[in-house]
Structures are given as structure tokens and as C-alpha cells.
Scaffold this active site. Structure first.
Site, short mmCIF file in Angstrom:
data_model
loop_
_atom_site.label_atom_id
_atom_site.label_comp_id
_atom_site.label_asym_id
_atom_site.label_seq_id
_atom_site.Cartn_x
_atom_site.Cartn_y
_atom_site.Cartn_z
N VAL A 94 0.83 -1.20 0.00
CA VAL A 94 0.00 0.00 0.00
C VAL A 94 0.87 1.25 0.00
CG1 VAL A 94 -1.95 -1.16 1.12
CG2 VAL A 94 -0.20 -0.07 2.55
N HIS A 100 -4.60 -4.40 -2.23
CA HIS A 100 -4.90 -4.11 -0.82
C HIS A 100 -5.08 -2.61 -0.56
CE1 HIS A 100 -3.14 -8.20 0.75
NE2 HIS A 100 -4.31 -8.32 0.18
N CYS A 138 -18.56 15.63 3.22
CA CYS A 138 -19.97 15.36 3.56
C CYS A 138 -20.17 15.33 5.08
CB CYS A 138 -20.45 14.06 2.93
SG CYS A 138 -19.91 12.57 3.79
N ASN A 152 12.89 -14.14 -3.14
CA ASN A 152 12.66 -13.89 -1.72
C ASN A 152 13.97 -14.15 -0.97
OD1 ASN A 152 11.58 -14.07 1.10
ND2 ASN A 152 9.61 -14.14 0.06
P1 OAD Z 1 5.13 -10.35 4.94
O1 OAD Z 1 5.70 -9.44 5.98
O2 OAD Z 1 4.20 -11.42 5.39
O3 OAD Z 1 6.31 -11.07 4.17
C1 OAD Z 1 7.41 -10.36 3.67
C2 OAD Z 1 8.24 -11.31 2.84
O4 OAD Z 1 9.29 -10.58 2.27
C3 OAD Z 1 8.88 -12.46 3.64
O5 OAD Z 1 8.67 -13.68 2.93
C4 OAD Z 1 10.36 -12.10 3.65
O6 OAD Z 1 11.21 -13.24 3.60
C5 OAD Z 1 10.49 -11.31 2.37
N1 OAD Z 1 11.58 -10.33 2.32
C6 OAD Z 1 12.02 -9.51 3.30
N2 OAD Z 1 13.00 -8.71 2.87
C7 OAD Z 1 13.21 -9.02 1.55
C8 OAD Z 1 14.07 -8.55 0.53
N3 OAD Z 1 14.95 -7.58 0.74
N4 OAD Z 1 13.99 -9.13 -0.69
C9 OAD Z 1 13.11 -10.12 -0.94
N5 OAD Z 1 12.26 -10.60 -0.02
C10 OAD Z 1 12.30 -10.07 1.21
O7 OAD Z 1 4.47 -9.41 3.84
P2 OAD Z 1 3.39 -9.75 2.70
O8 OAD Z 1 3.57 -11.12 2.18
O9 OAD Z 1 3.41 -8.62 1.75
O10 OAD Z 1 -2.23 -7.03 4.08
O11 OAD Z 1 2.05 -9.68 3.53
C11 OAD Z 1 0.84 -9.80 2.85
C12 OAD Z 1 -0.23 -8.96 3.47
O12 OAD Z 1 -0.28 -9.21 4.87
C13 OAD Z 1 -0.01 -7.47 3.40
O13 OAD Z 1 -0.39 -6.92 2.18
C14 OAD Z 1 -0.86 -6.96 4.50
C15 OAD Z 1 -0.59 -7.99 5.56
O14 OAD Z 1 -1.63 -8.31 6.34
C16 OAD Z 1 -3.06 -6.02 4.37
O15 OAD Z 1 -2.71 -4.99 4.90
C17 OAD Z 1 -4.44 -6.30 3.94
#
Ligand code: OAD
Length: 252
Positions: free
Chosen positions: A110, A126, A156, A222
Site C-alpha cells: 500500500v 490491498h 460530507c 525472496n
Molecule cells: P510479509 O511481511 O508477510 O512477508 C514479507 C516477505 O518478504 C517475507 O517472505 C520475507 O522473507 C520477504 N523479504 C524480506 N525482505 C526481503 C528482501 N529484501 N527481498 C526479498 N524478499 C524479502 O508481507 P506480505 O507477504 O506482503 O495485508 O504480507 C501480505 C499482506 O499481509 C499485506 O499486504 C498486509 C498484511 O496483512 C493487508 O494490509 C491487507
């Protein structure tokens, strides 16, 4: 073979698959922004900067204490206002330049950093920290990252909320449909910096894999293997700010 050799081989295979792909879809998560200084979500204590997820990212939390939710999101907006896209975001923009409208970037983030890097075909499934939504008239407004009042109100008169998809809420239908179509149609799905535990976003991986025969090639970028790894044909394990530019370079 050393780990470095294995990585180089995987990088070559990924570039070959991408090189012949007609359509490319990318799913990004918080990891792609980590090197810009935006914290990822899943700390080992299960809290988001000291808050229970339910308290700051659910409709019930907002009903109970809108002030707390706005304080949390205003702090996230202020943090994002200080950061810049990193080499990973720029590499994805370079890929869009290559494939044009046959390239779709689906992001769970976001923070707006893909758009700041110049990516255009971005599906923010999201929502966005840049936007507010009225709790009454539903008007959505782009506020950039300017500081907002502690409890911002709509013209509003009703209370505004961040235009973010919270837990227990549905994704915006049109955007989600477009993401599913992109996953269905792609020849390569690049899954970058996501733990792939939040659904329905994570279901784009099996959707791409099973959509046609023999299914899209799934490339995971990742730091470590994730829930998506079982579907991945190729894993490129390292920071996306380094791996993605290498991939673009290899593509030529
Ligand atoms: P997470 O915090 O769950 O996962 C982050 C991922 O990024 C992990 O798998 C890390 O290993 C990886 N990571 C960290 N640093 C990195 C780097 N430099 N290069 C590559 N990978 C790296 O975040 P999301 O999967 O985005 O939703 O989480 C999904 C959703 O959960 C978010 O959009 C949010 C949250 O609830 C809402 O807000 C609705």
C-alpha cells in the site's frame, strides 16, 4: 556446485523462461520495499509495530478506536513519505517497458512505491496509503502523503478511513478480477517478497500454475523459501533489490 553457482544457473533459467514469455504477471509483497526502509509485516511476535493486527487493521478495530487506527496509518504514511523506490522497483519498471500492456504488476503493498518508480499497469489489491475513503458517501480521494488531521473528515461530514483492505474485508472486485485474469493469462509469474500466507492474494500463485497446460512458470524471489515455494519452478533467493536488477541484466 557452490550456492553461488546454483544461483547463477537459476538466474539463467529464469531469464530464458522470461525471454520467451508472451505475458508476464508479477505479485509483490512487503519484501520488495524492505530495502527502501518500509518494515515488513510478520515479526515473530505477531504484532505490527507493537499493535495487535486486529486492533489496527480490521473494521472492528476501526469501529472501536478510529483514533488509534488513524494514528497508526498516519505514522505509516509519514514513514512512506521519507522513502524512495529501490533497485527492485526500478527493475520491475524496466520489465514493464519491455512487455508493455502484456505485463501486469499485482501488489499487496500500500506504499505506492511501484508507481513512484514509474510502473503504470499496477493493481493495488490491498489499497493505498495515499488514498482515503469516506465511511458514508464512499468517495475515494487521493491525498498523496500530505499530513492528515488526527481524525480526518469528508466534505460530507462523515469520518474518513484509509482506503486499505483490512482483515475480514473483501478485495475491490474489479481490481481483483483483473489480477485473476493476469494470473490466468501469464506465461511467467514472478512472486517477489511475499510470505504468501495472506489469501486471496496468495491464491494467484496456484491460479497461474494451473490455468493452462503446462501452466505458467513460477519464479520466486525472496530471502527465503515461503508458502509459494511448493509452486515455484525456479527460486532466486536473495534481496529483491539485488536479484531483480540481475534478472533484467541477464534478459538483455
Ligand atoms: P510479509 O511481511 O508477510 O512477508 C514479507 C516477505 O518478504 C517475507 O517472505 C520475507 O522473507 C520477504 N523479504 C524480506 N525482505 C526481503 C528482501 N529484501 N527481498 C526479498 N524478499 C524479502 O508481507 P506480505 O507477504 O506482503 O495485508 O504480507 C501480505 C499482506 O499481509 C499485506 O499486504 C498486509 C498484511 O496483512 C493487508 O494490509 C491487507
Amino acid at each position: 556446485m557452490t550456492a553461488d553457482d546454483e544461483f547463477e544457473r537459476a538466474l539463467e533459467r529464469a531469464a530464458v523462461r522470461l525471454g520467451v514469455a508472451e505475458r508476464v504477471c508479477v505479485l509483490t509483497g512487503a519484501g520488495v520495499s524492505a530495502e527502501s526502509g518500509v518494515p515488513t509485516f510478520r515479526a515473530s511476535d505477531g504484532l505490527w509495530e507493537g499493535h495487535r493486527i486486529e486492533d489496527v487493521a480490521s473494521p472492528f478495530g476501526f469501529q472501536r478506536d478510529p483514533q488509534l487506527v488513524w494514528t497508526f496509518y498516519n505514522a505509516r504514511r509519514a514513514n512512506v513519505a521519507t522513502v524512495k523506490p529501490n533497485a527492485g522497483h526500478h527493475a520491475l519498471k524496466a520489465m514493464e517497458d519491455r512487455w508493455g500492456d502484456r505485463f501486469t504488476l499485482v501488489t499487496q503493498n500500500v506504499d505506492g512505491l511501484h508507481r513512484a518508480a514509474g510502473s503504470k499497469n499496477v493493481l493495488e489489491i490491498h489499497g493505498s496509503l495515499h488514498r482515503t475513503r469516506c465511511t458514508l458517501c464512499r468517495e475515494i480521494a487521493d491525498r498523496g502523503l500530505e499530513p492528515l488531521p488526527e481524525l480526518p473528515a469528508c466534505h460530507c461530514g462523515a469520518m474518513l478511513r484509509p482506503d486499505i483492505v483490512w482483515f475480514h474485508e473483501n478485495l475491490p472486485e474489479d481490481i481483483w478480477e483483473a489480477a485473476i485474469t493476469a494470473a490466468h493469462q501469464c506465461d511467467v509469474l514472478l512472486v517477489v517478497g511475499t510470505s504468501a500466507v495472506v489469501h486471496p492474494a496468495a491464491s494467484l500463485v496456484p491460479i497461474a500454475k494451473r490455468s493452462k497446460s503446462p501452466g505458467a512458470t513460477v519464479i520466486e524471489v525472496n530471502l527465503t523459501p515461503t508458502e509459494a515455494s511448493a509452486f515455484a519452478d525456479i527460486g532466486l533467493y536473495g534481496p529483491s533489490g539485488q536479484v531483480l536488477p540481475r534478472l533484467v541484466e541477464q534478459l538483455g
